[in-house]
Design a protein around this motif. Structure first.
Motif, PDB file in Angstrom:
ATOM      1  N   CYS A  63      -4.236  -1.629  -2.029  1.00 38.11           N
ATOM      2  CA  CYS A  63      -5.663  -1.373  -2.230  1.00 38.11           C
ATOM      3  C   CYS A  63      -5.886   0.129  -2.409  1.00 38.11           C
ATOM      4  N   CYS A  66      -8.166   1.124   1.021  1.00 41.04           N
ATOM      5  CA  CYS A  66      -7.614   1.064   2.387  1.00 41.04           C
ATOM      6  C   CYS A  66      -6.085   1.098   2.395  1.00 41.04           C
ATOM      7  N   CYS A 123      -8.875  -4.511  -2.446  1.00 46.66           N
ATOM      8  CA  CYS A 123      -8.505  -5.754  -1.761  1.00 46.66           C
ATOM      9  C   CYS A 123      -9.675  -6.719  -1.663  1.00 46.66           C
ATOM     10  N   CYS A 127     -14.391  -3.977   0.918  1.00 49.60           N
ATOM     11  CA  CYS A 127     -13.429  -3.095   1.581  1.00 49.60           C
ATOM     12  C   CYS A 127     -14.127  -1.795   1.997  1.00 49.60           C
ATOM     13  N   ASN A 139     -11.760  -1.532   7.911  1.00 52.33           N
ATOM     14  CA  ASN A 139     -11.895  -2.992   7.850  1.00 52.33           C
ATOM     15  C   ASN A 139     -11.480  -3.623   9.174  1.00 52.33           C
TER      16      ASN A 139
HETATM   17 ZN   LIG Z   1      -8.932  -2.391   0.852  1.00 48.26          ZN
END
Ligand SMILES: [Zn+2]
Ligand SMILES: [Zn+2]
Length: 168
Positions: A63, A66, A123, A127, A139
Protein backbone atom coordinates in the motif's frame (compact mmCIF):
# COMPACT_ATOMS: atom_id res chain seq x y z
CA UNK A 1 2.12 -21.20 -19.64
CA UNK A 2 3.77 -23.21 -22.37
CA UNK A 3 1.85 -24.18 -25.50
CA UNK A 4 3.28 -26.92 -27.67
CA UNK A 5 2.60 -26.01 -31.30
CA UNK A 6 4.46 -28.90 -32.94
CA UNK A 7 1.26 -30.54 -34.30
CA UNK A 8 -0.57 -27.37 -35.10
CA UNK A 9 -1.69 -27.01 -38.72
CA UNK A 10 -2.18 -23.73 -40.55
CA UNK A 11 -5.61 -22.24 -39.88
CA UNK A 12 -6.18 -24.31 -36.77
CA UNK A 13 -7.44 -22.71 -33.56
CA UNK A 14 -7.19 -24.23 -30.13
CA UNK A 15 -8.60 -23.28 -26.79
CA UNK A 16 -6.08 -22.63 -24.09
CA UNK A 17 -6.45 -22.30 -20.36
CA UNK A 18 -3.89 -22.06 -17.63
CA UNK A 19 -3.92 -21.51 -13.92
CA UNK A 20 -0.38 -20.97 -12.71
CA UNK A 21 1.92 -18.89 -10.62
CA UNK A 22 4.04 -16.37 -12.49
CA UNK A 23 7.09 -14.71 -11.01
CA UNK A 24 6.93 -10.92 -11.30
CA UNK A 25 10.47 -9.66 -11.96
CA UNK A 26 10.08 -6.44 -10.01
CA UNK A 27 10.13 -6.19 -6.29
CA UNK A 28 6.65 -4.90 -5.54
CA UNK A 29 6.00 -6.90 -2.45
CA UNK A 30 7.05 -9.70 -0.10
CA UNK A 31 5.48 -12.17 -2.51
CA UNK A 32 6.61 -11.82 -6.11
CA UNK A 33 4.40 -14.60 -7.39
CA UNK A 34 1.15 -13.71 -9.08
CA UNK A 35 -1.67 -16.24 -9.34
CA UNK A 36 -2.65 -16.09 -12.96
CA UNK A 37 -5.65 -17.56 -14.75
CA UNK A 38 -5.67 -17.35 -18.52
CA UNK A 39 -8.49 -18.43 -20.81
CA UNK A 40 -8.19 -17.83 -24.50
CA UNK A 41 -7.42 -19.27 -27.88
CA UNK A 42 -4.48 -19.54 -30.16
CA UNK A 43 -4.55 -19.76 -33.94
CA UNK A 44 -1.94 -20.71 -36.44
CA UNK A 45 -1.92 -17.92 -39.01
CA UNK A 46 0.54 -19.05 -41.67
CA UNK A 47 3.16 -20.11 -39.16
CA UNK A 48 2.65 -17.19 -36.85
CA UNK A 49 0.59 -17.83 -33.76
CA UNK A 50 -2.04 -15.39 -32.66
CA UNK A 51 -3.06 -15.63 -29.03
CA UNK A 52 -6.04 -13.77 -27.55
CA UNK A 53 -7.22 -14.31 -24.04
CA UNK A 54 -8.57 -12.99 -20.78
CA UNK A 55 -6.17 -12.80 -17.89
CA UNK A 56 -7.06 -12.64 -14.22
CA UNK A 57 -4.02 -12.03 -12.06
CA UNK A 58 -3.94 -11.79 -8.29
CA UNK A 59 -0.81 -10.25 -6.92
CA UNK A 60 0.63 -8.70 -3.83
CA UNK A 61 1.45 -4.99 -3.71
CA UNK A 62 2.50 -2.70 -0.90
CA UNK A 63 0.00 0.00 0.00
CA UNK A 64 1.33 3.44 -0.93
CA UNK A 65 -0.13 4.91 2.26
CA UNK A 66 0.39 2.35 5.04
CA UNK A 67 3.04 0.19 3.29
CA UNK A 68 1.26 -3.02 4.22
CA UNK A 69 1.17 -5.82 1.66
CA UNK A 70 -2.25 -6.42 0.15
CA UNK A 71 -3.64 -8.34 -2.81
CA UNK A 72 -5.13 -6.84 -5.93
CA UNK A 73 -6.86 -8.54 -8.81
CA UNK A 74 -6.06 -7.33 -12.28
CA UNK A 75 -8.20 -8.23 -15.26
CA UNK A 76 -6.99 -7.58 -18.74
CA UNK A 77 -6.93 -8.93 -22.25
CA UNK A 78 -3.87 -10.01 -24.13
CA UNK A 79 -3.76 -10.11 -27.88
CA UNK A 80 -0.32 -10.99 -29.18
CA UNK A 81 1.41 -12.52 -32.15
CA UNK A 82 4.19 -15.04 -31.61
CA UNK A 83 6.75 -15.67 -34.32
CA UNK A 84 9.70 -18.05 -34.50
CA UNK A 85 11.24 -16.10 -37.36
CA UNK A 86 14.07 -14.10 -35.81
CA UNK A 87 14.21 -11.73 -38.79
CA UNK A 88 10.69 -10.55 -37.93
CA UNK A 89 11.32 -10.04 -34.27
CA UNK A 90 12.67 -6.54 -34.13
CA UNK A 91 11.69 -3.19 -32.76
CA UNK A 92 9.36 -2.42 -35.65
CA UNK A 93 7.35 -5.61 -35.37
CA UNK A 94 5.48 -6.17 -32.21
CA UNK A 95 5.95 -9.94 -32.05
CA UNK A 96 6.90 -12.11 -29.18
CA UNK A 97 9.50 -14.65 -30.08
CA UNK A 98 9.30 -18.39 -29.59
CA UNK A 99 11.49 -21.33 -30.50
CA UNK A 100 11.48 -25.15 -30.42
CA UNK A 101 7.75 -25.20 -31.28
CA UNK A 102 6.94 -24.03 -27.78
CA UNK A 103 5.20 -20.78 -27.02
CA UNK A 104 5.63 -19.46 -23.51
CA UNK A 105 2.91 -16.97 -22.63
CA UNK A 106 4.64 -15.87 -19.44
CA UNK A 107 6.52 -12.92 -20.94
CA UNK A 108 3.36 -11.49 -22.57
CA UNK A 109 1.45 -12.00 -19.34
CA UNK A 110 4.12 -10.38 -17.17
CA UNK A 111 4.23 -7.32 -19.43
CA UNK A 112 0.43 -7.15 -19.25
CA UNK A 113 0.58 -7.29 -15.46
CA UNK A 114 3.26 -4.59 -15.23
CA UNK A 115 1.25 -2.40 -17.60
CA UNK A 116 -1.93 -2.85 -15.54
CA UNK A 117 -0.52 -2.34 -12.05
CA UNK A 118 -2.25 0.78 -10.69
CA UNK A 119 -0.12 3.93 -10.41
CA UNK A 120 -1.45 4.45 -6.94
CA UNK A 121 -1.92 1.26 -4.97
CA UNK A 122 -4.00 1.69 -1.84
CA UNK A 123 -5.08 -1.23 0.37
CA UNK A 124 -8.54 0.28 0.93
CA UNK A 125 -10.42 3.50 0.25
CA UNK A 126 -10.42 4.07 3.99
CA UNK A 127 -6.70 3.52 4.54
CA UNK A 128 -5.52 6.02 7.17
CA UNK A 129 -1.85 5.60 6.31
CA UNK A 130 1.04 5.99 8.75
CA UNK A 131 1.51 8.52 11.52
CA UNK A 132 3.84 11.22 10.23
CA UNK A 133 5.66 11.29 13.57
CA UNK A 134 6.16 7.71 14.77
CA UNK A 135 5.29 5.72 11.65
CA UNK A 136 2.53 3.76 13.41
CA UNK A 137 -0.05 2.24 11.08
CA UNK A 138 -3.13 4.30 11.92
CA UNK A 139 -5.41 1.56 10.55
CA UNK A 140 -4.44 -0.44 13.64
CA UNK A 141 -5.56 2.28 16.02
CA UNK A 142 -4.40 5.71 17.03
CA UNK A 143 -0.98 6.50 18.51
CA UNK A 144 -0.07 8.90 21.30
CA UNK A 145 1.66 11.39 19.03
CA UNK A 146 0.90 15.09 19.05
CA UNK A 147 -0.69 15.49 15.64
CA UNK A 148 0.01 19.22 15.74
CA UNK A 149 3.65 18.26 15.30
CA UNK A 150 5.55 20.57 12.97
CA UNK A 151 8.03 19.23 10.48
CA UNK A 152 11.61 20.03 11.69
CA UNK A 153 12.08 22.13 8.58
CA UNK A 154 9.55 24.54 10.00
CA UNK A 155 10.72 24.42 13.61
CA UNK A 156 12.88 27.52 13.18
CA UNK A 157 10.00 29.45 11.69
CA UNK A 158 7.79 28.35 14.54
CA UNK A 159 10.44 29.46 17.06
CA UNK A 160 10.77 32.83 15.38
CA UNK A 161 7.03 33.22 15.45
CA UNK A 162 6.87 32.41 19.17
CA UNK A 163 9.72 34.85 19.95
CA UNK A 164 7.96 37.67 18.23
CA UNK A 165 4.82 36.81 20.19
CA UNK A 166 6.73 37.06 23.49
CA UNK A 167 7.98 40.52 22.61
CA UNK A 168 4.47 41.84 22.23
ZN1 LIG B 1 -3.00 1.04 3.34
ZN1 LIG C 1 2.39 8.47 15.99
Amino acid sequence: MIIDVSNFIDGETREVSFSEKVLIPENYCVDNNADVKVVGEISNEKGKFHFTGNVLASLCLNCDLCLKPFYVELKFIIDEIFSDDFSEVDSENDFFHFSDKKINLAEAIISGILFNIPMKAVCSDNCKGLCGVCGHNLNEGDCQCDKTYVNPKFEKLKALFEESEEEV
